[in-house]
Design an enzyme around this catalytic site. Structure first.
Site, PDB file in Angstrom:
ATOM      1  N   ASN A   1      28.522  -0.592  10.372  1.00 50.91           N
ATOM      2  CA  ASN A   1      28.011   0.372   9.388  1.00 50.91           C
ATOM      3  C   ASN A   1      29.131   0.769   8.429  1.00 50.91           C
ATOM      4  O   ASN A   1      30.253   0.288   8.538  1.00 50.91           O
ATOM      5  CB  ASN A   1      27.416   1.595  10.098  1.00 50.91           C
ATOM      6  CG  ASN A   1      28.449   2.279  10.978  1.00 50.91           C
ATOM      7  OD1 ASN A   1      29.454   2.783  10.506  1.00 50.91           O
ATOM      8  ND2 ASN A   1      28.201   2.262  12.292  1.00 50.91           N
TER       9      ASN A   1
ATOM     10  N   ILE B   1      27.441   8.287  23.807  1.00 53.34           N
ATOM     11  CA  ILE B   1      28.741   8.789  24.275  1.00 53.34           C
ATOM     12  C   ILE B   1      28.748  10.319  24.325  1.00 53.34           C
ATOM     13  O   ILE B   1      29.114  10.934  25.331  1.00 53.34           O
ATOM     14  CB  ILE B   1      29.873   8.300  23.337  1.00 53.34           C
ATOM     15  CG1 ILE B   1      29.855   6.766  23.245  1.00 53.34           C
ATOM     16  CG2 ILE B   1      31.225   8.801  23.806  1.00 53.34           C
ATOM     17  CD1 ILE B   1      30.706   6.192  22.131  1.00 53.34           C
TER      18      ILE B   1
HETATM   19  N1  CTP Z   1      26.839   9.488  19.093  1.00 54.16           N
HETATM   20  C1  CTP Z   1      27.475   8.997  20.225  1.00 54.16           C
HETATM   21  N2  CTP Z   1      27.031   7.846  20.817  1.00 54.16           N
HETATM   22  C2  CTP Z   1      25.967   7.185  20.334  1.00 54.16           C
HETATM   23  C3  CTP Z   1      25.315   7.653  19.169  1.00 54.16           C
HETATM   24  C4  CTP Z   1      25.774   8.821  18.580  1.00 54.16           C
HETATM   25  O1  CTP Z   1      28.446   9.596  20.655  1.00 54.16           O
HETATM   26  N3  CTP Z   1      25.567   6.078  20.918  1.00 54.16           N
HETATM   27  C5  CTP Z   1      27.309  10.734  18.495  1.00 54.16           C
HETATM   28  C6  CTP Z   1      27.878  10.564  17.110  1.00 54.16           C
HETATM   29  O2  CTP Z   1      29.284  10.347  17.174  1.00 54.16           O
HETATM   30  C7  CTP Z   1      27.535  11.895  16.465  1.00 54.16           C
HETATM   31  C8  CTP Z   1      26.252  12.304  17.123  1.00 54.16           C
HETATM   32  O3  CTP Z   1      26.194  11.575  18.337  1.00 54.16           O
HETATM   33  O4  CTP Z   1      28.475  12.901  16.778  1.00 54.16           O
HETATM   34  C9  CTP Z   1      25.025  12.046  16.318  1.00 54.16           C
HETATM   35  O5  CTP Z   1      24.999  10.696  15.919  1.00 54.16           O
HETATM   36  P1  CTP Z   1      23.691  10.089  15.257  1.00 54.16           P
HETATM   37  O6  CTP Z   1      23.851   8.637  15.078  1.00 54.16           O
HETATM   38  O7  CTP Z   1      23.335  10.930  14.072  1.00 54.16           O
HETATM   39  O8  CTP Z   1      22.677  10.465  16.415  1.00 54.16           O
HETATM   40  P2  CTP Z   1      21.639   9.643  17.200  1.00 54.16           P
HETATM   41  O9  CTP Z   1      21.551  10.326  18.534  1.00 54.16           O
HETATM   42  O10 CTP Z   1      21.973   8.207  17.187  1.00 54.16           O
HETATM   43  O11 CTP Z   1      20.318   9.954  16.394  1.00 54.16           O
HETATM   44  P3  CTP Z   1      19.612   9.201  15.156  1.00 54.16           P
HETATM   45  O12 CTP Z   1      20.433   7.975  14.849  1.00 54.16           O
HETATM   46  O13 CTP Z   1      18.299   8.893  15.677  1.00 54.16           O
HETATM   47  O14 CTP Z   1      19.581  10.192  14.053  1.00 54.16           O
END
Ligand code: CTP
Length: 403
Positions: A210, A311
């Site tokens: 990304n 995570i």
């Molecule tokens: N995060 C993480 N591990 C993942 C996905 C996300 O630690 N596998 C953490 C990111 O570092 C961030 C937060 O969760 O601090 C939100 O990330 P985001 O991608 O917006 O959240 P998602 O839970 O993946 O929700 P969505 O993509 O559906 O909005």
């Protein structure tokens, strides 16, 4: 952003070949907004001329305590009275020995003895001189006396040797001087940070990633070090240098995939604060091909995805309560395309974390600027558009209050 605005720095230069870097250092300190007043020892003038420093700083350069053109002949008192810090670069072995004993036989050493402000030294010398027990004794005494030593670094030396004793580069010294002046709101704390993108391999040459640049996470790492914390930085693939590397206050682990980031982060949870800044891929490829997938006419390959571990969720689940507060205190980040505040707060509750930070505005990826909204159970607070480092410093101050 000028991080040394209104700071008055006396730049002392002692005799050593690294003195050739002092004019560049003076320039960089001034670019950060500091006013620089130079004092040189007699030996320093063998390596760089006072005129160079005078021309660059726009101030007269002080060379001797016997200068009868100074009205009350009290330069040693006047200069340190008005200074926010005395920075000596380079600091030779001889100068360090004198300062450690409280000797004052020229203007610079007298100025240091008569000072009423912090003293920062950047040692620079041949590796044998640095390793000599006498120099090590001087260094330890100076540290015990509250003097800050910036460096030295290891590397190529003017004498042709490789080893410890090289002066830090002007940019590193400037960073450390800026850091020195920041409030130590996280002294003694451990901070864990994920930053940057992740990369999910499809085959040995292709993958899914990304646009995250890592800049916000790295800015938070720098701001945490400036605030006195020990930082564990788990970085996805990005080209950024480790901030304030010479301080040794950042332990960096480079990872590629979300699974690797998950393992590295969960192995380092003994910390007080966790900032989940990385843009972690939600899915990885179930079975990445061992060899490059060859084109098969117009037929696209069928890729099977598997969900990656969350995570932040896993760290929040494992968090304990210490003195009534979650430990580590978890801070998530959210970039949403619609209803930022609503979606971010839902995410905060879903992940069971006390604080989430929303990225406002469409231009956050790769930009040096950002605008944030910080949401916790008490409500939300906007942090106005600014450089990421400035935002990171404000965020660190907010979180420091929470813990
Ligand atoms: N995060 C993480 N591990 C993942 C996905 C996300 O630690 N596998 C953490 C990111 O570092 C961030 C937060 O969760 O601090 C939100 O990330 P985001 O991608 O917006 O959240 P998602 O839970 O993946 O929700 P969505 O993509 O559906 O909005």
């Amino acid at each position: 952003m000028q991080s040394l605005l209104n700071k008055k720095i006396v730049l002392g230069i002692s005799g050593g070949i690294a003195a050739y870097k002092a004019p560049e250092l003076a320039r960089q300190l001034m670019q950060e907004g500091a006013s620089v007043q130079v004092v040189m020892t007699e030996a320093a003038q063998q390596f760089v001329t006072p005129v160079t420093l005078q021309a660059l700083t726009g101030n007269p350069v002080y060379l001797s305590q016997w200068d009868s053109t100074i009205p009350n002949n009290m330069a040693h008192i006047e200069l340190s009275r008005s200074a926010d810090a005395i920075l000596i670069a380079p600091a030779s072995a001889d100068l360090m020995a004198k300062l450690s004993l409280g000797l004052a036989d020229d203007l610079l050493t007298t100025l240091c003895l008569a000072r009423d402000c912090p003293l920062l030294l950047t040692p620079a010398m041949n590796k044998q001189m640095w390793e000599h027990p006498a120099t090590q004794r001087s260094a330890q005494r100076l540290i015990d006396d509250g003097v800050a030593l910036l460096g030295p670094a290891s590397g190529f030396q003017a004498c042709g040797e490789i080893g410890m004793g090289r002066m830090l580069e002007p940019a590193e010294i400037t960073e450390q001087v800026i850091s020195f002046f920041q409030k130590k709101s996280l002294a003694g704390k451990k901070v864990l940070i994920t930053a940057g993108p992740t990369f999910e391999a499809i085959d040995p040459v292709r993958g899914i990633t990304n646009h995250s640049s890592g800049k916000m996470g790295f800015a938070i790492a720098r701001a945490a070090v400036e605030a006195g914390a020990q930082v564990y930085l788990i970085a996805g693939p990005c080209d950024l240098p480790t901030p304030l590397d010479a301080t040794g206050q950042i332990v960096r682990t480079n990872v590629v995939s979300a699974k690797e980031m998950h393992a590295a982060t969960l192995g380092a949870t003994d910390c007080d604060i966790f900032f989940a800044v990385a843009a972690v891929a939600d899915w990885g490829i179930a079975k990445p091909a061992k060899e490059k997938i060859k084109r098969q006419g117009n037929q696209a390959p069928n890729l099977e995805f598997v969900a990656n571990p969350d995570i932040l969720l896993d760290i929040a689940k494992a968090a304990k309560t210490k003195a009534g507060k979650p430990h580590p205190y978890c801070v998530g980040f959210a970039a949403e395309s619609t209803d930022l505040e609503k979606h971010a707060d839902e995410k905060r509750k879903r992940k069971g974390i006390p604080m989430i930070v929303g990225n406002i505005g469409p231009d956050t990826f790769g930009s040096d600027l950002n605008q944030l909204i910080v949401i916790d159970s008490a409500g939300s607070k906007k942090i106005a558009k600014a450089e990421k480092l400035q935002l990171a410093r404000q965020l660190i101050a907010l979180v420091a209050k929470k813990i």
